[in-house]
Design a protein around this motif. Structure first.
Motif, mmCIF file in Angstrom:
data_model
loop_
_atom_site.group_PDB
_atom_site.id
_atom_site.type_symbol
_atom_site.label_atom_id
_atom_site.label_comp_id
_atom_site.label_asym_id
_atom_site.label_seq_id
_atom_site.Cartn_x
_atom_site.Cartn_y
_atom_site.Cartn_z
ATOM 1 N N GLU A 7 0.792 -1.557 0.083
ATOM 2 C CA GLU A 7 0.491 -0.260 -0.112
ATOM 3 C C GLU A 7 0.817 0.836 0.379
ATOM 4 O O GLU A 7 0.709 1.914 -0.994
ATOM 5 N N ILE A 8 1.614 1.103 0.539
ATOM 6 C CA ILE A 8 2.961 2.632 1.147
ATOM 7 C C ILE A 8 3.103 2.750 -0.281
ATOM 8 O O ILE A 8 3.967 3.445 -0.967
ATOM 9 N N GLN A 10 2.400 1.749 -3.276
ATOM 10 C CA GLN A 10 1.679 2.029 -4.293
ATOM 11 C C GLN A 10 0.983 3.527 -3.713
ATOM 12 O O GLN A 10 0.986 4.431 -4.724
ATOM 13 N N GLU A 11 1.047 3.888 -3.398
ATOM 14 C CA GLU A 11 0.943 5.337 -2.613
ATOM 15 C C GLU A 11 1.784 6.594 -3.209
ATOM 16 O O GLU A 11 2.346 7.041 -3.730
ATOM 17 N N LYS A 12 2.680 5.714 -3.144
ATOM 18 C CA LYS A 12 4.360 6.776 -3.259
ATOM 19 C C LYS A 12 4.601 7.165 -4.563
ATOM 20 O O LYS A 12 4.724 8.004 -5.347
ATOM 21 N N ASP A 14 1.709 6.657 -7.002
ATOM 22 C CA ASP A 14 0.513 7.048 -7.436
ATOM 23 C C ASP A 14 0.320 8.363 -7.373
ATOM 24 O O ASP A 14 0.471 9.532 -8.028
ATOM 25 N N ARG A 15 1.632 8.778 -6.527
ATOM 26 C CA ARG A 15 1.817 10.157 -6.375
ATOM 27 C C ARG A 15 2.643 11.230 -6.771
ATOM 28 O O ARG A 15 2.536 11.957 -7.683
ATOM 29 N N LYS A 16 4.035 9.781 -7.368
ATOM 30 C CA LYS A 16 5.149 9.928 -8.580
ATOM 31 C C LYS A 16 4.085 10.692 -9.413
ATOM 32 O O LYS A 16 4.288 11.585 -10.580
ATOM 33 N N LYS A 18 1.521 11.184 -10.537
ATOM 34 C CA LYS A 18 -0.114 11.750 -10.489
ATOM 35 C C LYS A 18 0.833 13.651 -10.657
ATOM 36 O O LYS A 18 0.703 14.666 -11.365
#
Length: 97
Positions: A7-8, A10-12, A14-16, A18
């Motif tokens: 999850e961490i 994936q969040e990183k 997704d943020r990158k 974006k």
């Protein structure tokens, strides 16, 4: 534990992603705006020279009225003089290619 790690990650990711999309979008908008500004200025200059040529004004007078050097507008003047029946957009296409 691995689910939390995934999850961490994936969040990183997704943020990158974006951030990269936003950068690319900003760059594309900036380039399009600059291109449109150049087109607008050139189209305005073509239109002014066409109007002045229609009044049979010589190149030197047109340059003075536009506050430009004769050499600066010579190529536009030549194209417009040789194509008096063309529209501003048609002349722009001839110049811009």
């Amino acid at each position: 534990m691995s689910d939390i790690f995934m999850e961490i990650v994936q969040e990183k990711f997704d943020r990158k992603l974006k951030e990269e999309v936003e950068k690319a979008t900003e760059k594309a908008v900036k380039e399009a705006t600059e291109e449109n500004t150049v087109k607008t200025k050139l189209t305005e200059r073509i239109s002014l020279i066409q109007k002045k040529c229609a009044k049979n004004k010589p190149l030197s007078v047109i340059a003075d009225e536009l506050e430009a050097d004769t050499d600066e507008i010579l190529s536009l003047y030549d194209i417009i003089s040789k194509n008096p029946d063309k529209t501003t957009d048609e002349i722009y296409q001839m110049v811009a290619g």
